[in-house]
Design an enzyme around this catalytic site. Structure first.
Site, PDB file in Angstrom:
ATOM      1  N   LYS A 176       1.091  -1.173   0.074  1.00  0.00           N
ATOM      2  CA  LYS A 176       0.008  -0.063  -0.041  1.00  0.00           C
ATOM      3  C   LYS A 176       0.717   1.128   0.053  1.00  0.00           C
ATOM      4  CE  LYS A 176      -3.298  -0.788  -0.576  1.00  0.00           C
ATOM      5  NZ  LYS A 176      -3.715  -1.395  -2.001  1.00  0.00           N
ATOM      6  N   HIS A 212       7.226  -7.536  -2.439  1.00  0.00           N
ATOM      7  CA  HIS A 212       7.390  -6.630  -1.030  1.00  0.00           C
ATOM      8  C   HIS A 212       8.259  -7.039   0.003  1.00  0.00           C
ATOM      9  CE1 HIS A 212       3.724  -4.389  -2.141  1.00  0.00           C
ATOM     10  NE2 HIS A 212       2.862  -5.599  -1.997  1.00  0.00           N
ATOM     11  N   TYR A 250       6.870   8.474  -2.552  1.00  0.00           N
ATOM     12  CA  TYR A 250       5.457   8.540  -3.041  1.00  0.00           C
ATOM     13  C   TYR A 250       5.149  10.209  -3.004  1.00  0.00           C
ATOM     14  CZ  TYR A 250       0.590   7.697  -3.773  1.00  0.00           C
ATOM     15  OH  TYR A 250      -0.806   7.992  -4.489  1.00  0.00           O
TER      16      TYR A 250
END
Length: 331
Positions: free
Chosen positions: A74, A143, A231
């Site tokens: 996420k 991940h 991000y």
């Protein structure tokens, strides 16, 4: 507790070798109301996912031209995959060509760039990689933290890109995602429980800070091998960051491309609004039966402010500051 059949296949324990069962019996374990986790090489995994990690470490045969897209769950994984596919695809299909044939218009980014742990090594220790035999570079994702993931690279100098996101936004995104795939209402009590687990470092692929630090240090030690991206910077200066990503991957934008607006076209193709509106992403599913649309929500920076109390904010900020002390990595 939910029955085995109610859990996602990655969270079950029905695909374990006897060797892995024995290994798990010797590892630190944790069980919440739904699922069991075990700690392997400093990272928490669901049992079936751990089997996939071990399968990958032992059996993956890297190529030096491979590109691996890494992230904590996420953290903008879908966006990173879309951008990387679009950057690499330019060498085969310029933006001036028929856009309707672009792979991102007919498949979800997760369908194009498979996860080692979920799509490739979860069901078998020897997945069929022949469909990638004509692709160069091959794009994969993970991940896993860097120290665990590197075991499968066997010294290969392939490119690794890591997308890092503020832990508070990661938590909120994960909370909403879990509610979607479990068909449950978004519950405040679930958020509070997840928050305490995150703060304790016990979450799928956690602790978050160790995960981020593994790639941060890797990028400092070998910047030609590992690119550390944020991000938040992708959101505030997308053109600068996409150029940086393209250069690292070996597909830099030419002056002609920049002058013709290719970067803006690429960003629009990979935008949340465009991808979430495509039919494949509105109706498609992963092989694990996750709706593709569940991978698209707000994509905003700072959405945590709408959900976390000031006390929760202060607690997690203090933990992160302590865990990252001396690393020069800041949020």
């Amino acid at each position: 507790m939910a029955g085995k059949s109610d859990l996602p296949v990655i969270a079950r324990d029905d695909n374990l070798s006897e060797e892995t069962k024995t290994l798990i019996s010797s590892l630190p374990t944790y069980q919440d109301s739904h699922v069991k986790l075990c700690k392997y090489q400093g990272c928490w995994y669901y049992h079936n996912t751990l089997q996939a990690v071990i399968n990958y470490q032992r059996n993956f045969q890297p190529q030096d031209t491979d590109i691996i897209l890494a992230s904590f769950p996420k953290s903008g994984t879908t966006w990173l995959k879309a951008l990387s596919v679009a950057i690499v695809e330019r060498s085969k299909q310029p933006f001036d060509d028929d856009p309707l044939t672009h792979p991102l218009l007919s498949d979800n980014p997760h369908g194009i760039v498979p996860f080692f742990e979920f799509d490739m090594y979860l069901k078998t220790s020897t997945p069929d990689l022949t469909k990638f035999s004509t692709s160069s570079p091959r794009l994969f994702s993970t991940h896993m933290p860097l120290h665990t993931f590197k075991e499968g690279l066997k010294g290969s100098p392939c490119k690794v890109v890591y997308m890092c996101r503020n832990i508070k936004d990661v938590l909120i995104s994960d909370w909403h995602f879990r509610s979607k795939y479990s068909n449950n209402e978004v519950s405040r009590s679930t958020l509070e429980s997840m928050f305490e687990s995150f703060c304790g470092g016990v979450s799928f692929y956690g602790p978050f800070w160790d995960h981020a630090l593994s790639y941060w240090r890797g990028s400092l030690e070998n910047p030609k091998h590992v690119l550390f991206m944020r991000y938040e910077e992708m959101k505030t200066e997308p053109c600068v960051q996409v150029k940086r990503l393209a250069e690292f991957l070996g597909f830099p934008f030419t002056k002609e491309e920049e002058d013709s607006g290719s970067i803006s076209k690429l960003l629009e193709l990979c935008s949340l609004g465009n991808l979430s509106g495509l039919e494949v992403n509105k109706t498609g599913k992963t092989w694990m039966n996750y709706d593709y649309k569940s991978y698209f929500r707000k994509g905003e920076v700072g959405d945590w402010k709408n959900h976390l109390t000031p006390e929760m904010e202060n607690k997690i900020d203090m933990i992160i500051e302590e865990k990252l002390k001396g690393s020069d990595l800041k949020f």
